[in-house]
Write an enzyme that holds these catalytic residues in place. Structure first.
Site, PDB file in Angstrom:
ATOM      1  N   HIS A 188      -1.114  -8.086   5.031  1.00 33.70           N
ATOM      2  CA  HIS A 188       0.241  -7.537   4.969  1.00 33.70           C
ATOM      3  C   HIS A 188       0.326  -6.260   4.125  1.00 33.70           C
ATOM      4  CE1 HIS A 188       0.326 -12.012   5.249  1.00 33.70           C
ATOM      5  NE2 HIS A 188       0.897 -11.679   6.389  1.00 33.70           N
ATOM      6  N   CYS A 189      -0.732  -5.470   4.152  1.00 38.82           N
ATOM      7  CA  CYS A 189      -0.778  -4.185   3.413  1.00 38.82           C
ATOM      8  C   CYS A 189      -0.557  -4.375   1.920  1.00 38.82           C
ATOM      9  CB  CYS A 189       0.241  -3.177   3.948  1.00 38.82           C
ATOM     10  SG  CYS A 189       0.093  -2.828   5.688  1.00 38.82           S
ATOM     11  N   ALA A 190      -0.810  -5.557   1.400  1.00 36.18           N
ATOM     12  CA  ALA A 190      -0.628  -5.806  -0.041  1.00 36.18           C
ATOM     13  C   ALA A 190      -1.897  -6.460  -0.585  1.00 36.18           C
ATOM     14  CB  ALA A 190       0.601  -6.683  -0.271  1.00 36.18           C
ATOM     15  N   ASN A 208       0.811  -1.228   0.000  1.00 38.27           N
ATOM     16  CA  ASN A 208       0.000   0.000   0.000  1.00 38.27           C
ATOM     17  C   ASN A 208       0.844   1.277   0.000  1.00 38.27           C
ATOM     18  OD1 ASN A 208      -2.661  -0.735  -0.289  1.00 38.27           O
ATOM     19  ND2 ASN A 208      -2.985  -1.129   1.895  1.00 38.27           N
TER      20      ASN A 208
END
Ligand SMILES: Cc1ncc(COP(=O)(O)O)c(C=O)c1O
Length: 388
Positions: free
Chosen positions: A341-343, A100
């Site tokens: 995982h912010c992805a 992100n």
């Protein structure tokens, strides 16, 4: 119960002792602001920052140390690169593998600045095909923003090939080296990278509060500053100084953490990144072999023989990844991260976005084969328990 830390993809822990020593020494004995005074300790603080910059530059193949800019973390470095470079009407090619900290600044550019973004997909284990990037390029493409290694699957992308594609199209390449700096040899000159961003607190083994952006000298005139303020020089001017790194480092530096990062970078130089990589590779192989023997485990990402870092994602049939991670921590002190995982796009590609993401295990420089054995036993034991 001892901690078994397997979340080095988030931030590395523990740090080498020299890092704790350097931070402690700086705070107790020096404590002065770098670049702001001519008295003895201020000059020593400045020298320390210069040494840290030089050590990080050597590790990353950066010839001119002034082109290495310190930031608060990898996210700040990526924001400086993206917002500093793009103008209304630009086109950007990126991938579904991004964190992100690339996706969100790009989204902001789309919403606020009419920038157009094309997201290129990846294969089943997370590799991006450079040909797909070449296909996505348009005459307006100014930037290709790509992660060096995924923080979900560990897959390492073919950066040299993508850089060639960018340059053939008169575009720039921004590489997110969050998961590779300090873990695999990274050389901006050899890979022909224009901008490289990473935190200093993951594989580079420094404290949190550190990050860096490498900027190819040809871009000095093209990258806007995002923050303006005191630089310790040219104080009568209304604008930041032209010279780097001061132009992009307004305000007091996080000298305390940079003292630690300098010690960490020198430690890595001594140990060599190649040796760290070899150690990570052995642990990754052990982890992948062990997980393959657990019938209810599904592993995502490349094999041990493919280009990858020591970031291993899996799911366990019948378990929510967060629940499983919490149980590992509660029963055995195993600390690892679960979720997206912010992805988010990476998980959409893997098919795990709507099922709680994955359980991610990321060993580090001090993790041992015994630690991985302990973790595998605990995972196997929990996975074999009847699902409630
Ligand atoms: C691939 C990737 N990019 C960027 C970041 C952001 O780095 P930082 O936490 O230093 O801001 C991370 C952190 O997890 C990451 O894994």
């Amino acid at each position: 119960m001892d901690r078994l830390y397997l979340d080095n993809a988030a931030t590395s822990w523990p740090k080498p002792d020299v890092v704790y020593d350097a931070v402690d020494r700086f705070q107790r004995q020096l404590g002065a602001s770098a670049g702001r005074g001519l008295y003895h300790s201020a000059q020593q603080a400045s020298r320390l920052v210069t040494e840290t910059r030089a050590a990080c530059a050597r590790l990353l193949g950066i010839a001119d140390t002034r082109q290495l800019l310190f930031t608060a973390n990898g996210t700040a470095a990526l924001n400086l690169a993206i917002h500093g470079l793009l103008s209304p009407g630009d086109h950007v090619v990126t991938t579904v593998c991004e964190h992100n900290s690339i996706l969100r600044p790009l989204h902001w550019q789309v919403e606020q600045n009419s920038v157009q973004v094309t997201q290129v997909g990846c294969d089943a284990v997370g590799f991006v095909d450079p040909a797909a990037i070449a296909e996505a390029i348009s005459p307006k493409t100014r930037l290709i923003a790509v992660t060096h290694a995924s923080n979900v699957t560990g897959a390492i992308q073919p950066i040299a090939e993508i850089a060639q594609i960018a340059h053939d199209a008169n575009a720039f390449i921004l590489v997110d080296a969050a998961q590779t700096a300090g873990c695999v040899p990274v050389d901006v000159a050899k890979l022909d990278i224009d901008l490289l961003a990473c935190g200093g607190h993951k594989g580079l083994l420094g404290p949190t509060g550190t990050g860096l952006l490498y900027l190819r000298p040809e871009l000095n005139e093209q990258l806007h500053t995002l923050v303006q303020g005191g630089s310790g020089t040219d104080s009568l001017s209304h604008t930041p100084p032209d010279q780097l790194p001061e132009k992009y480092e307004a305000g007091s530096l996080n000298t305390l953490a940079l003292a630690g990062l300098g010690a960490a970078a020198k430690y890595l130089e001594q140990q060599t990144v190649a040796a760290v990589q070899a150690h990570h590779n052995e642990l990754t192989r052990q982890l992948l072999d062990g997980l393959a023997k657990i019938p209810t485990a599904t592993v995502f990402g490349p094999t041990a023989d493919q280009p990858r870092v020591a970031v291993v994602s899996c799911t366990i049939d019948g378990y929510d990844p967060q629940e499983f991670a919490a149980a590992l921590d509660a029963s055995c002190g195993i600390e690892c991260r679960a979720g997206l995982h912010c992805a988010p796009r990476m998980h959409t590609a893997l098919g795990t976005a709507n099922t709680g993401g994955t359980l991610r295990l990321s060993p580090g420089w001090s993790t041992t084969a015994e630690d991985i054995g302990t973790a595998l036993e605990a995972i196997a034991a929990l996975a074999s328990m009847p699902v409630h």
